[in-house]
Scaffold this motif. Sequence first.
Motif, PDB file in Angstrom:
ATOM      1  N   LEU A 173     -44.444  45.029 -29.298  1.00  0.00           N
ATOM      2  CA  LEU A 173     -45.744  45.060 -29.957  1.00  0.00           C
ATOM      3  C   LEU A 173     -46.282  43.636 -29.985  1.00  0.00           C
ATOM      4  CD1 LEU A 173     -48.019  46.363 -31.706  1.00  0.00           C
ATOM      5  CD2 LEU A 173     -46.637  45.738 -33.713  1.00  0.00           C
ATOM      6  N   VAL A 174     -47.488  43.452 -29.462  1.00  0.00           N
ATOM      7  CA  VAL A 174     -48.180  42.169 -29.560  1.00  0.00           C
ATOM      8  C   VAL A 174     -49.202  42.282 -30.675  1.00  0.00           C
ATOM      9  CG1 VAL A 174     -49.639  40.488 -28.391  1.00  0.00           C
ATOM     10  CG2 VAL A 174     -47.855  41.683 -27.101  1.00  0.00           C
ATOM     11  N   THR A 175     -49.106  41.419 -31.646  1.00  0.00           N
ATOM     12  CA  THR A 175     -49.979  41.492 -32.814  1.00  0.00           C
ATOM     13  C   THR A 175     -50.544  40.119 -33.142  1.00  0.00           C
ATOM     14  OG1 THR A 175     -50.117  42.325 -35.087  1.00  0.00           O
ATOM     15  CG2 THR A 175     -48.102  41.115 -34.486  1.00  0.00           C
ATOM     16  N   ALA A 176     -51.406  40.063 -34.132  1.00  0.00           N
ATOM     17  CA  ALA A 176     -51.965  38.819 -34.666  1.00  0.00           C
ATOM     18  C   ALA A 176     -52.696  39.187 -35.949  1.00  0.00           C
ATOM     19  CB  ALA A 176     -52.920  38.163 -33.673  1.00  0.00           C
ATOM     20  N   PRO A 177     -52.867  38.243 -36.866  1.00  0.00           N
ATOM     21  CA  PRO A 177     -53.635  38.536 -38.082  1.00  0.00           C
ATOM     22  C   PRO A 177     -55.045  39.005 -37.745  1.00  0.00           C
ATOM     23  CG  PRO A 177     -52.428  36.480 -38.318  1.00  0.00           C
ATOM     24  CD  PRO A 177     -52.291  36.891 -36.885  1.00  0.00           C
ATOM     25  N   PHE A 178     -55.607  39.818 -38.611  1.00  0.00           N
ATOM     26  CA  PHE A 178     -56.915  40.425 -38.367  1.00  0.00           C
ATOM     27  C   PHE A 178     -57.983  39.378 -38.072  1.00  0.00           C
ATOM     28  CE2 PHE A 178     -61.037  41.764 -40.167  1.00  0.00           C
ATOM     29  CZ  PHE A 178     -61.323  42.827 -39.314  1.00  0.00           C
ATOM     30  N   GLU A 179     -58.072  38.338 -38.891  1.00  0.00           N
ATOM     31  CA  GLU A 179     -59.120  37.331 -38.700  1.00  0.00           C
ATOM     32  C   GLU A 179     -58.985  36.632 -37.357  1.00  0.00           C
ATOM     33  OE1 GLU A 179     -61.778  36.761 -40.417  1.00  0.00           O
ATOM     34  OE2 GLU A 179     -61.276  38.267 -41.938  1.00  0.00           O
ATOM     35  N   ASP A 180     -57.774  36.410 -36.917  1.00  0.00           N
ATOM     36  CA  ASP A 180     -57.572  35.767 -35.613  1.00  0.00           C
ATOM     37  C   ASP A 180     -58.005  36.689 -34.485  1.00  0.00           C
ATOM     38  OD1 ASP A 180     -56.571  33.591 -36.954  1.00  0.00           O
ATOM     39  OD2 ASP A 180     -54.468  34.076 -36.577  1.00  0.00           O
ATOM     40  N   ARG A 181     -57.731  37.983 -34.642  1.00  0.00           N
ATOM     41  CA  ARG A 181     -58.146  38.935 -33.604  1.00  0.00           C
ATOM     42  C   ARG A 181     -59.663  39.061 -33.555  1.00  0.00           C
ATOM     43  NH1 ARG A 181     -56.421  44.039 -34.699  1.00  0.00           N
ATOM     44  NH2 ARG A 181     -55.470  43.641 -36.726  1.00  0.00           N
ATOM     45  N   VAL A 182     -60.290  39.011 -34.711  1.00  0.00           N
ATOM     46  CA  VAL A 182     -61.759  39.045 -34.747  1.00  0.00           C
ATOM     47  C   VAL A 182     -62.334  37.840 -34.007  1.00  0.00           C
ATOM     48  CG1 VAL A 182     -63.785  38.831 -36.251  1.00  0.00           C
ATOM     49  CG2 VAL A 182     -61.920  40.400 -36.855  1.00  0.00           C
ATOM     50  N   GLU A 183     -61.767  36.673 -34.223  1.00  0.00           N
ATOM     51  CA  GLU A 183     -62.275  35.468 -33.568  1.00  0.00           C
ATOM     52  C   GLU A 183     -62.075  35.534 -32.054  1.00  0.00           C
ATOM     53  OE1 GLU A 183     -63.985  31.934 -32.637  1.00  0.00           O
ATOM     54  OE2 GLU A 183     -64.165  33.158 -34.452  1.00  0.00           O
ATOM     55  N   ILE A 184     -60.940  36.060 -31.607  1.00  0.00           N
ATOM     56  CA  ILE A 184     -60.698  36.202 -30.170  1.00  0.00           C
ATOM     57  C   ILE A 184     -61.731  37.132 -29.549  1.00  0.00           C
ATOM     58  CG2 ILE A 184     -59.098  37.189 -28.470  1.00  0.00           C
ATOM     59  CD1 ILE A 184     -56.802  36.142 -30.272  1.00  0.00           C
ATOM     60  N   VAL A 185     -61.957  38.277 -30.174  1.00  0.00           N
ATOM     61  CA  VAL A 185     -62.917  39.258 -29.647  1.00  0.00           C
ATOM     62  C   VAL A 185     -64.336  38.698 -29.720  1.00  0.00           C
ATOM     63  CG1 VAL A 185     -63.939  41.531 -30.063  1.00  0.00           C
ATOM     64  CG2 VAL A 185     -61.455  41.246 -30.143  1.00  0.00           C
ATOM     65  N   ASP A 214     -46.069  37.608 -32.383  1.00  0.00           N
ATOM     66  CA  ASP A 214     -47.336  37.240 -33.008  1.00  0.00           C
ATOM     67  C   ASP A 214     -48.062  36.255 -32.099  1.00  0.00           C
ATOM     68  OD1 ASP A 214     -49.388  36.094 -34.563  1.00  0.00           O
ATOM     69  OD2 ASP A 214     -48.269  36.393 -36.417  1.00  0.00           O
ATOM     70  N   ARG A 215     -49.164  36.710 -31.518  1.00  0.00           N
ATOM     71  CA  ARG A 215     -49.892  35.866 -30.583  1.00  0.00           C
ATOM     72  C   ARG A 215     -50.434  34.609 -31.257  1.00  0.00           C
ATOM     73  NH1 ARG A 215     -53.259  32.797 -29.146  1.00  0.00           N
ATOM     74  NH2 ARG A 215     -54.840  32.965 -27.521  1.00  0.00           N
ATOM     75  N   SER A 216     -50.802  34.707 -32.537  1.00  0.00           N
ATOM     76  CA  SER A 216     -51.333  33.543 -33.243  1.00  0.00           C
ATOM     77  C   SER A 216     -50.245  32.519 -33.534  1.00  0.00           C
ATOM     78  CB  SER A 216     -52.002  33.976 -34.546  1.00  0.00           C
ATOM     79  OG  SER A 216     -53.156  34.735 -34.280  1.00  0.00           O
ATOM     80  N   ALA A 217     -49.051  32.992 -33.829  1.00  0.00           N
ATOM     81  CA  ALA A 217     -47.956  32.082 -34.169  1.00  0.00           C
ATOM     82  C   ALA A 217     -47.387  31.367 -32.943  1.00  0.00           C
ATOM     83  CB  ALA A 217     -46.847  32.849 -34.877  1.00  0.00           C
TER      84      ALA A 217
END
Length: 228
Positions: A143-155, A200-203
Motif C-alpha cells: 500500500l502506498v499512502t500519504a497524509p491527506f493534505e500532502d495528497r491534496v497538494e500533489i493532485v 508513506d510517500r511523504s515520509a
Amino acid sequence: MQPTAPEGAPAGSAAPEPSETQAPARIDPVVITIARDFGAEGHEIGKMLSVRLGIPLYDNEILVRAALRGGATVDDLAAYDERPAAEAGAFLPDRVDARTRSDELFDAVARVITDLGNSRSCIIVGRLSEYILRGNPNLVSVLVTAPFEDRVEIVRAKRGLTKAKGARLVKQRQREREAFYKRYSAGKCLLHDHKNLVVDRSAFGREGCCEIIEAAYRAKLEALARRG
C-alpha cells in the motif's frame, strides 16, 4: 566401471554426472501489487520500481487486455475503472440476473490479472489485484499512502487546481476506490487491509519508497531460492 564418453567426444573424456546437466530449479514469479491512496503517486512509484527491478509494470494496459478479452472498449472499462457501479442491484452473487455490466467488466479485468500474476514476475497497480491474487504464495502486496493534505497538494499541483477543488477530487476518488474494494471483494478486502508492506510517500519520497519495496521483493526472491 568408468563412465563412457559421449559419442564424438575426445578420447578419455567422461560423460558428465547427472548433477552437471541438471537444469537449475525454477523459481516461480514474484508479483508486486500496489494499492494506493488517491494522490499518493503509487503509479509513479510503480514505474520507477519497474525500471529498478527490470520487470514489467501493468496498470492501464490491464484495461486494454481486458477489453480485448471481454468484447468491450477501453472506454467502457475506463468508465468503471476502480469505481463502484452506479446500477441498482449491485453485487448480489446469488442472483445471476442482478449482475451488472460493471460486474462483467470486472470479471474480464480479474482474469487478466490472474494470467499476469501466473506468467512472470511483474508489478500490478490497483484494481483489487492483491485480493485477486491472494492465493499466490509469491505475492508482495504493498500500500502506498500519504497524509491527506500532502495528497491534496500533489493532485492540486499536477492538475492546476485550487486547494479546495483538489481536496474535493481526492475525497471523491478515495471514496470510489474504497467502495470498489469493498464491493468486489464482498467486504473481505478493504483498501488498507491485508498488505505485506505499507510505505508513506511523504515520509520517504518516491525514491525511498522504491528502495523499501525493492528490498522486500529481493527478500522474497532469496527465500524462494533457499526453498528451491
